[in-house]
Scaffold this active site. Sequence first.
Site, mmCIF file in Angstrom:
data_model
loop_
_atom_site.group_PDB
_atom_site.id
_atom_site.type_symbol
_atom_site.label_atom_id
_atom_site.label_comp_id
_atom_site.label_asym_id
_atom_site.label_seq_id
_atom_site.Cartn_x
_atom_site.Cartn_y
_atom_site.Cartn_z
ATOM 1 N N SER A 1 97.551 66.527 38.608
ATOM 2 C CA SER A 1 98.508 66.339 39.708
ATOM 3 C C SER A 1 98.298 67.351 40.817
ATOM 4 O O SER A 1 97.753 68.432 40.610
ATOM 5 C CB SER A 1 99.940 66.461 39.183
ATOM 6 O OG SER A 1 100.134 65.635 38.073
HETATM 7 N N1 SAH Z 1 99.778 66.891 32.936
HETATM 8 C C1 SAH Z 1 98.432 66.515 33.300
HETATM 9 C C2 SAH Z 1 98.395 65.275 34.176
HETATM 10 C C3 SAH Z 1 97.989 64.172 33.330
HETATM 11 S S1 SAH Z 1 97.622 62.607 34.007
HETATM 12 C C4 SAH Z 1 97.681 67.639 33.968
HETATM 13 O O1 SAH Z 1 98.271 68.692 34.219
HETATM 14 O O2 SAH Z 1 96.496 67.483 34.212
HETATM 15 C C5 SAH Z 1 98.457 61.656 32.786
HETATM 16 C C6 SAH Z 1 97.922 61.721 31.374
HETATM 17 O O3 SAH Z 1 98.799 60.988 30.545
HETATM 18 C C7 SAH Z 1 96.543 61.104 31.204
HETATM 19 O O4 SAH Z 1 95.689 62.026 30.606
HETATM 20 C C8 SAH Z 1 96.812 59.891 30.292
HETATM 21 O O5 SAH Z 1 95.743 59.621 29.397
HETATM 22 C C9 SAH Z 1 98.052 60.333 29.545
HETATM 23 N N2 SAH Z 1 98.874 59.255 28.976
HETATM 24 C C10 SAH Z 1 99.075 57.984 29.436
HETATM 25 N N3 SAH Z 1 99.926 57.325 28.645
HETATM 26 C C11 SAH Z 1 100.268 58.173 27.634
HETATM 27 C C12 SAH Z 1 101.115 58.055 26.486
HETATM 28 N N4 SAH Z 1 101.788 56.932 26.208
HETATM 29 N N5 SAH Z 1 101.220 59.132 25.678
HETATM 30 C C13 SAH Z 1 100.546 60.274 25.936
HETATM 31 N N6 SAH Z 1 99.729 60.446 27.010
HETATM 32 C C14 SAH Z 1 99.607 59.399 27.849
#
Ligand code: SAH
Length: 216
Positions: A66
């Site tokens: 993000s």
């Molecule tokens: N917090 C992260 C941003 C992640 S982007 C950072 O600081 O980089 C969102 C993430 O959520 C992705 O890696 C995706 O694979 C994951 N995601 C999507 N659906 C999910 C679910 N149901 N449970 C866990 N993770 C999930």
Amino acid sequence: MDEQEDKFQKMRLEMVEKQIESRGVKDQRILEVFRKVPRHKFVARNLQKQAYTDEPLPIGEGQSISQPYIVAYMTEQLKLGGGERVLEIGTGSGYQAAILAELCDSVFTIEILPDLSEHTAQTLQSLGYSNIQFKVGDGYRGWLEKAPFDAIIVTAAPDHVPQPLIGQLKIGGRMIIPIGEYYQELYLFRQTDEGLQKEKKLPVRFVPMRGEVDEH
Ligand code: SAH
């Protein structure tokens, strides 16, 4: 500090001043942590020079880290004082988890993509974080064995609030979560003696939550 790290340090201070502080994030503990955590270590080598720009960046497998301001804004909404247990849904690059780990007692983070989770766990370990626990799985159900939590942060967007997460929030606890399809709004939920309170905050864009969320 070598010259390259020195450059990143300068970019980081500028990021905090121009993107985070100037937009109203005031908590000094949070600003200090953003000046310290090496965001460039959470992206691929070829993107390191862009790590401190005012935007999200791709981290592989169609996922993204993000925008710095959004990470700061969401973190501030959790009002962490140092002793909390925090659940994160969507480990991704691990940047948000590192920020949280600096500000609370322990972080529990769930990622649905196994390779990404493993890669990120290694990154965070190599940076010396020992208060983060990782789980591969669908965050829709939260992490029952480790519940309840003082705070929950969801970084992939569902189109509705996952009920199991509400149930894992302590009284007095806070949850920040983007809700919606292509465009989302950030909501802050607070669990109180009188029930759940909900407040709409900001328009945002996150990658969609996958998995069980589509069955409800
Ligand atoms: N917090 C992260 C941003 C992640 S982007 C950072 O600081 O980089 C969102 C993430 O959520 C992705 O890696 C995706 O694979 C994951 N995601 C999507 N659906 C999910 C679910 N149901 N449970 C866990 N993770 C999930």
